[in-house]
Design a protein around this motif. Structure first.
Motif, PDB file in Angstrom:
ATOM      1  N   SER A 274       0.876  -1.132   0.044  1.00  0.00           N
ATOM      2  CA  SER A 274       0.014  -0.001   0.085  1.00  0.00           C
ATOM      3  C   SER A 274       0.735   1.265   0.000  1.00  0.00           C
ATOM      4  O   SER A 274       0.583   2.332  -0.720  1.00  0.00           O
ATOM      5  CB  SER A 274      -0.890   0.009   1.180  1.00  0.00           C
ATOM      6  OG  SER A 274      -1.451   1.196   1.492  1.00  0.00           O
TER       7      SER A 274
ATOM      8  N   ARG B 185      -3.526   3.833   2.777  1.00  0.00           N
ATOM      9  CA  ARG B 185      -4.896   4.204   1.982  1.00  0.00           C
ATOM     10  C   ARG B 185      -5.214   2.690   1.121  1.00  0.00           C
ATOM     11  O   ARG B 185      -6.533   2.284   1.394  1.00  0.00           O
ATOM     12  CB  ARG B 185      -4.558   5.092   0.926  1.00  0.00           C
ATOM     13  CG  ARG B 185      -5.676   5.600   0.122  1.00  0.00           C
ATOM     14  CD  ARG B 185      -5.217   6.669  -0.870  1.00  0.00           C
ATOM     15  NE  ARG B 185      -4.910   7.987  -0.514  1.00  0.00           N
ATOM     16  CZ  ARG B 185      -5.637   8.972  -0.049  1.00  0.00           C
ATOM     17  NH1 ARG B 185      -6.921   9.021  -0.118  1.00  0.00           N
ATOM     18  NH2 ARG B 185      -5.004  10.060   0.190  1.00  0.00           N
TER      19      ARG B 185
ATOM     20  N   ASN C 107      -6.160  -0.155   3.503  1.00  0.00           N
ATOM     21  CA  ASN C 107      -7.704  -0.243   3.969  1.00  0.00           C
ATOM     22  C   ASN C 107      -8.634  -0.352   2.937  1.00  0.00           C
ATOM     23  O   ASN C 107      -9.767  -0.981   2.967  1.00  0.00           O
ATOM     24  CB  ASN C 107      -8.025   1.399   4.668  1.00  0.00           C
ATOM     25  CG  ASN C 107      -7.268   1.368   5.681  1.00  0.00           C
ATOM     26  OD1 ASN C 107      -6.808   0.611   6.351  1.00  0.00           O
ATOM     27  ND2 ASN C 107      -6.864   2.828   5.970  1.00  0.00           N
ATOM     28  N   LEU C 108      -8.380   0.137   1.549  1.00  0.00           N
ATOM     29  CA  LEU C 108      -9.219  -0.156   0.673  1.00  0.00           C
ATOM     30  C   LEU C 108      -9.309  -1.665   0.291  1.00  0.00           C
ATOM     31  O   LEU C 108     -10.449  -2.423  -0.090  1.00  0.00           O
ATOM     32  CB  LEU C 108      -8.794   0.306  -0.634  1.00  0.00           C
ATOM     33  CG  LEU C 108      -9.097   1.923  -0.738  1.00  0.00           C
ATOM     34  CD1 LEU C 108      -8.402   2.532  -2.133  1.00  0.00           C
ATOM     35  CD2 LEU C 108     -10.681   2.292  -1.017  1.00  0.00           C
ATOM     36  N   ARG C 109      -8.122  -2.215   0.632  1.00  0.00           N
ATOM     37  CA  ARG C 109      -8.331  -4.051   0.154  1.00  0.00           C
ATOM     38  C   ARG C 109      -9.054  -4.694   1.323  1.00  0.00           C
ATOM     39  O   ARG C 109      -9.287  -5.951   1.262  1.00  0.00           O
ATOM     40  CB  ARG C 109      -6.722  -4.491  -0.134  1.00  0.00           C
ATOM     41  CG  ARG C 109      -6.125  -4.031  -1.177  1.00  0.00           C
ATOM     42  CD  ARG C 109      -4.581  -4.301  -1.193  1.00  0.00           C
ATOM     43  NE  ARG C 109      -4.545  -5.746  -1.354  1.00  0.00           N
ATOM     44  CZ  ARG C 109      -3.212  -6.571  -1.464  1.00  0.00           C
ATOM     45  NH1 ARG C 109      -2.216  -5.867  -1.216  1.00  0.00           N
ATOM     46  NH2 ARG C 109      -3.217  -7.842  -1.473  1.00  0.00           N
ATOM     47  N   LEU C 110      -9.164  -4.081   2.325  1.00  0.00           N
ATOM     48  CA  LEU C 110      -9.928  -4.890   3.426  1.00  0.00           C
ATOM     49  C   LEU C 110     -11.510  -4.705   3.117  1.00  0.00           C
ATOM     50  O   LEU C 110     -12.126  -5.457   3.807  1.00  0.00           O
ATOM     51  CB  LEU C 110      -9.911  -4.116   4.845  1.00  0.00           C
ATOM     52  CG  LEU C 110      -8.455  -4.113   5.187  1.00  0.00           C
ATOM     53  CD1 LEU C 110      -8.449  -3.127   6.824  1.00  0.00           C
ATOM     54  CD2 LEU C 110      -8.004  -5.366   5.904  1.00  0.00           C
ATOM     55  N   GLN C 111     -12.034  -4.035   2.186  1.00  0.00           N
ATOM     56  CA  GLN C 111     -13.313  -3.938   1.932  1.00  0.00           C
ATOM     57  C   GLN C 111     -13.724  -5.393   1.317  1.00  0.00           C
ATOM     58  O   GLN C 111     -13.032  -5.769   0.398  1.00  0.00           O
ATOM     59  CB  GLN C 111     -13.567  -2.856   0.921  1.00  0.00           C
ATOM     60  CG  GLN C 111     -13.515  -1.513   1.523  1.00  0.00           C
ATOM     61  CD  GLN C 111     -13.683  -0.586   0.369  1.00  0.00           C
ATOM     62  OE1 GLN C 111     -14.524  -0.463  -0.586  1.00  0.00           O
ATOM     63  NE2 GLN C 111     -12.718   0.290   0.244  1.00  0.00           N
ATOM     64  N   PRO C 112     -14.938  -5.930   1.265  1.00  0.00           N
ATOM     65  CA  PRO C 112     -15.231  -7.300   0.795  1.00  0.00           C
ATOM     66  C   PRO C 112     -15.040  -7.246  -0.809  1.00  0.00           C
ATOM     67  O   PRO C 112     -15.681  -6.318  -1.481  1.00  0.00           O
ATOM     68  CB  PRO C 112     -16.759  -7.611   1.372  1.00  0.00           C
ATOM     69  CG  PRO C 112     -16.988  -6.453   2.277  1.00  0.00           C
ATOM     70  CD  PRO C 112     -16.055  -5.415   2.245  1.00  0.00           C
TER      71      PRO C 112
ATOM     72  N   GLN D  85     -12.481  -6.540  -2.800  1.00  0.00           N
ATOM     73  CA  GLN D  85     -11.608  -5.454  -3.089  1.00  0.00           C
ATOM     74  C   GLN D  85     -10.292  -5.742  -2.729  1.00  0.00           C
ATOM     75  O   GLN D  85      -9.259  -5.199  -2.879  1.00  0.00           O
ATOM     76  CB  GLN D  85     -11.716  -4.287  -2.427  1.00  0.00           C
ATOM     77  CG  GLN D  85     -13.061  -3.713  -2.680  1.00  0.00           C
ATOM     78  CD  GLN D  85     -13.336  -3.380  -3.992  1.00  0.00           C
ATOM     79  OE1 GLN D  85     -12.658  -2.294  -4.779  1.00  0.00           O
ATOM     80  NE2 GLN D  85     -14.262  -3.630  -4.778  1.00  0.00           N
ATOM     81  N   GLU D  86      -9.856  -7.373  -2.265  1.00  0.00           N
ATOM     82  CA  GLU D  86      -8.784  -8.065  -1.911  1.00  0.00           C
ATOM     83  C   GLU D  86      -7.561  -7.422  -2.935  1.00  0.00           C
ATOM     84  O   GLU D  86      -6.565  -7.008  -2.499  1.00  0.00           O
ATOM     85  CB  GLU D  86      -8.909  -9.109  -1.556  1.00  0.00           C
ATOM     86  CG  GLU D  86      -7.426 -10.110  -1.381  1.00  0.00           C
ATOM     87  CD  GLU D  86      -6.854 -10.194   0.033  1.00  0.00           C
ATOM     88  OE1 GLU D  86      -5.581 -10.637   0.178  1.00  0.00           O
ATOM     89  OE2 GLU D  86      -7.623  -9.839   1.027  1.00  0.00           O
TER      90      GLU D  86
ATOM     91  N   TRP E  38      -6.780  -3.495  -5.260  1.00  0.00           N
ATOM     92  CA  TRP E  38      -5.750  -2.123  -5.157  1.00  0.00           C
ATOM     93  C   TRP E  38      -4.292  -2.633  -4.555  1.00  0.00           C
ATOM     94  O   TRP E  38      -3.611  -1.897  -3.973  1.00  0.00           O
ATOM     95  CB  TRP E  38      -6.542  -1.461  -3.992  1.00  0.00           C
ATOM     96  CG  TRP E  38      -7.832  -0.989  -4.121  1.00  0.00           C
ATOM     97  CD1 TRP E  38      -8.948  -1.619  -3.766  1.00  0.00           C
ATOM     98  CD2 TRP E  38      -8.223   0.141  -4.869  1.00  0.00           C
ATOM     99  NE1 TRP E  38     -10.184  -0.883  -4.320  1.00  0.00           N
ATOM    100  CE2 TRP E  38      -9.638   0.012  -4.918  1.00  0.00           C
ATOM    101  CE3 TRP E  38      -7.817   1.205  -5.642  1.00  0.00           C
ATOM    102  CZ2 TRP E  38     -10.636   1.171  -5.524  1.00  0.00           C
ATOM    103  CZ3 TRP E  38      -8.144   1.998  -6.378  1.00  0.00           C
ATOM    104  CH2 TRP E  38      -9.714   2.038  -6.271  1.00  0.00           C
TER     105      TRP E  38
END
Ligand code: HEM
Length: 523
Positions: free
Chosen positions: A365, A426, A429-434, A436-437, A440
Motif C-alpha cells: 500500500s 490508503r 484499507n481499500l483492500r479490506l473491503q469485501p 476488493q482484496e 488495489w
C-alpha cells in the motif's frame, strides 16, 4: 533562372546584397520554407491550450513545456469540454485525455505504443537500438510478460542473494551514522539486482556492464530530448555531430560486443555438452529466454538491443520508485516501525517465498500510494493513432495524432479522499473491503490508478519490479536506520510532466540489528 533574372525584385536584391548575399538569402528562404512545410501541425478538431502564437519550429513552446508542462496540462483539463485538448509538448502538438477514458482506450487496436516509441525515442537512429528492439519484435515484451513473470518464484532466491551482497557492499556495517546520496547509489544497486536476473551473476558483478546498464537509459533520454528540440529535417545530419549521441552510440556498441561474446560463450558450452552426450545446464535468465523465443519464432532479432531495451525499461523506473519510497518513509518515520513489524512477521511465518511478499500488504500500500502521488510521469498510456479513432463522446482522434492519458484521477477527491495527503494505509484499507482484496494491489492497474499504464500494454515488468522493490526495502529497513539530515527535505525534480526523485538529497543511515537472519532464510 533567366526568368527569375528578369524580375524587377531580382535586380533590386542583387544590387543590395551582391551575388553571394543573394545566394545565401535564397538558401535561407528555402530552409525556412522547408522547415515550415515539414513542421508538426496542430491537430484538427481538438481544442488548443497554452499557445501564445504560431511559431515556425515550436521551439519556444517546447521549451516552455519543460518548465510549465504540469500547469499547462492541468489548466487545459479544467478549461476544455470533456477535458480533452492538445498543447505543444517537447515533442510538438499532442492530445491529452482524462483518465476516465482509460478503460475505453486500453485495448483499442488503432492506438499504437510502437508508434509512440517511434516518435519519442528515435529507434531508427544508431545508438537507439534499445528502443528499436521492442518496436521491431515483441520478444522483449514476451520475455518479461511470460517468462520472467512465470519464473518469479525461481528468481526470488537469486534476487535475495544479490540484494544481500549489494546492500552490504554499498552501505557497510558501521554502527555510526553515515551519509549517502541515495538517489545516486540506488540506480547502481538496482542495475546489479536486475542484471542478476537478466544476464546472470557474472554480468551482475561486471562494472563495465553495470555502468552501461545505469548510464544508457540516461544517455538515451538526454539524446531523445535533444533530438526533439531539433527540427525533424535537420535530425538525420545533426545527430552525427551531437556529443551525447556519440556517447550513446559508443555505449550501444560496447553492449553489443559484450552480449555477442556471451552468446558465443553459451553456444560453445551447449555444443561441448552435446558433443559429450550431455544435456546442457539450464540457464534461467532473460538472455536464455530471448534465445528460446527467437528459436521458436525465427526472423531477425537484435539481442544486444533487446538487453538494452530491458535495461531502459527496468532500471531507472524501479530505482526512482525506491528512492521516492525511502524519502516518504524518512518523512514519516512512524512507518519504519510499522513496516518492519510486518516484514518480520511475514518472514518468520513464510521464509522467502512469493507469498511472503504478497502478504506484506502495508508495504504494498505504501508503494502504491507513493506511485499515486509521485509517479514517474503525470501521464501514461502514450500512443499514436494509426487510424481515425472516435471516442464514446464523439471526439475524433485523427490518424497519426499522438495521445497521452493524464493521471487526473490520482488526485480526485471522490476516488481518493484528501487526495493531496500521503496516506500509507490508503490502499491497505481499500483492500479490506469485501471483494476488493486484489483490486488495489501495487501491481493492479485500473481506471483509478495508471502508474503502470493500463490494458494491453500495461507494464509487463510490474510483478518483477514489485518483488524487487519489496526485497530491496526489506534489506534496507531491517539492516539500517534511515533519516534526513537536520533541516533538509527532498525536492523532486519536475521536467515537463516527468517527476524524478531529488537527485542530490543526502540521507543518513547506520547499521541496526535485524530481527531475522535474512541470509539463512534463503533456501
Ligand atoms: C517501478 C518500476 C516501473 C514502472 C513505474 C514502469 C512503468 C511502465 C509504464 C507506465 C509503461 C507503459 C504502459 C502503458 O503504456 O500502458 C511500461 C511499459 C513497459 N515496461 Fe515498465 N515499469 C517499471 C518497471 C519495469 C521493469 C522492471 C521491466 C522489465 C523487467 C519493465 C518492462 C516494461 C516493458 C517491456 C514495457 C513495454 C510494454 C509493451 O510494449 O507492451 N518495466 N512500464
Amino acid at each position: 533562372m533567366e526568368k527569375i533574372q528578369e524580375l524587377p525584385i531580382y535586380g533590386f536584391l542583387e544590387q543590395r546584397l551582391g551575388p553571394s548575399g543573394l545566394i545565401w538569402t535564397a538558401v535561407f528562404v528555402a530552409l525556412i520554407a522547408y522547415l515550415a512545410a515539414t513542421q508538426d501541425h496542430l491537430i484538427n478538431g481538438i481544442e488548443v491550450v497554452g499557445l501564445d502564437g504560431w511559431s515556425l519550429t515550436w521551439i519556444k513552446p517546447k521549451i516552455k513545456f519543460l518548465t510549465h508542462g504540469k500547469e499547462i496540462v492541468w489548466n487545459g483539463f479544467a478549461q476544455c469540454k470533456e477535458g480533452i485538448f492538445q498543447c505543444i509538448t517537447t515533442q510538438g502538438p499532442e492530445i491529452f485525455i482524462p483518465m476516465r477514458y482509460a478503460n475505453e482506450l486500453k485495448s483499442m487496436k488503432d492506438l499504437s505504443l510502437a508508434g509512440f516509441t517511434e516518435r519519442e525515442f528515435f529507434p531508427r537512429y544508431p545508438g537507439f537500438e534499445g528502443t528499436a528492439a521492442s518496436v521491431d519484435s515483441t520478444i522483449v515484451q514476451d520475455v518479461v510478460r511470460i517468462k520472467l513473470t512465470q519464473s518469479l518464484n525461481l528468481v526470488t532466491k537469486d534476487l535475495c542473494e544479490e540484494t544481500d551482497l549489494a546492500v552490504t557492499e554499498t552501505f557497510g556495517e558501521s554502527r555510526d551514522w553515515k551519509t549517502t546520496v541515495f538517489a545516486q547509489t540506488c540506480p547502481i544497486m538496482v542495475a546489479r539486482l536486475s542484471t542478476r536476473v537478466f544476464l546472470g551473476p557474472e554480468f551482475a558483478r561486471n562494472e563495465k556492464w553495470l555502468k552501461i546498464a545505469t548510464d544508457y537509459t540516461v544517455s538515451l533520454i538526454v539524446c531523445s530530448r535533444l533530438m526533439k528540440l531539433i527540427p525533424a529535417p535537420l535530425r538525420p545530419i545533426l545527430h552525427w555531430v551531437l556529443p551525447p549521441n556519440y556517447y550513446l552510440r559508443k555505449q550501444a556498441s560496447t553492449a553489443r560486443k559484450m552480449i555477442d561474446a556471451e552468446r558465443i560463450k553459451r553456444k560453445a558450452e551447449r555444443e561441448k555438452a552435446a558433443a559429450a552426450g550431455k544435456k546442457p545446464g539450464k540457464i534461467i535468465d532473460s538472455l536464455a529466454w530471448m534465445e528460446e523465443l527467437h528459436a521458436t519464432r525465427g526472423g531477425k532479432f537484435d539481442f544486444a538491443g533487446g538487453q538494452l531495451g530491458m535495461t531502459f525499461a527496468a532500471i531507472h523506473t524501479t530505482s526512482d520508485m525506491l528512492v521516492k519510497c525511502l524519502y516518504n518513509m524518512c518523512e514519516r518515520p512512524e512507518y519504519f516501525g510499522l513496516l518492519r513489524e510486518e516484514m518480520v512477521a511475514c518472514l518468520k511465518k513464510y521464509g522467502w517465498k512469493k507469498t511472503t511478499l504478497f502478504e506484506m500488504k502495508l508495504l504494498d500500500s505504501f508503494m502504491k500510494e507513493t506511485q499515486r502521488l509521485t509517479p514517474a510521469s503525470f501521464t501514461a498510456m502514450n500512443r499514436v493513432a494509426t487510424a481515425d479513432v472516435t471516442l464514446s463522446d464523439g471526439t475524433v482522434l485523427p490518424k497519426n495524432s499522438p495521445i497521452k492519458v493524464m493521471m487526473d484521477r490520482h488526485f480526485s477527491p471522490t476516488i481518493y479522499p484528501s487526495p493531496d495527503v500521503f496516506d500509507g494505509h490508503r490502499f491497505f484499507n481499500l483492500r479490506l473491503q469485501p471483494g476488493q482484496e486484489n483490486a488495489w494491489q501495487f501491481v493492479t492497474t485500473s481506471e483509478e490508478h495508471i502508474g503502470f499504464g493500463h490494458g494491453q500494454h500495461a507494464c509487463p515488468g510490474r510483478f518483477f519490479a514489485s518483488n524487487e522493490i519489496k526485497i530491496a526495502l526489506i534489506y534496507l529497513l531491517l539492516k539500517y536506520e534511515w533519516r534526513f539530515p537536520e533541516g533538509r527535505r527532498p525536492k523532486n525534480l519536475e521536467l515537463g510532466l516527468e517527476l524524478v526523485g531529488d537527485q542530490s538529497m543526502p540521507l543518513e543511515y547506520k547499521r541496526r540489528n535485524e530481527e531475522v537472519d535474512l541470509f539463512s532464510l534463503i533456501e
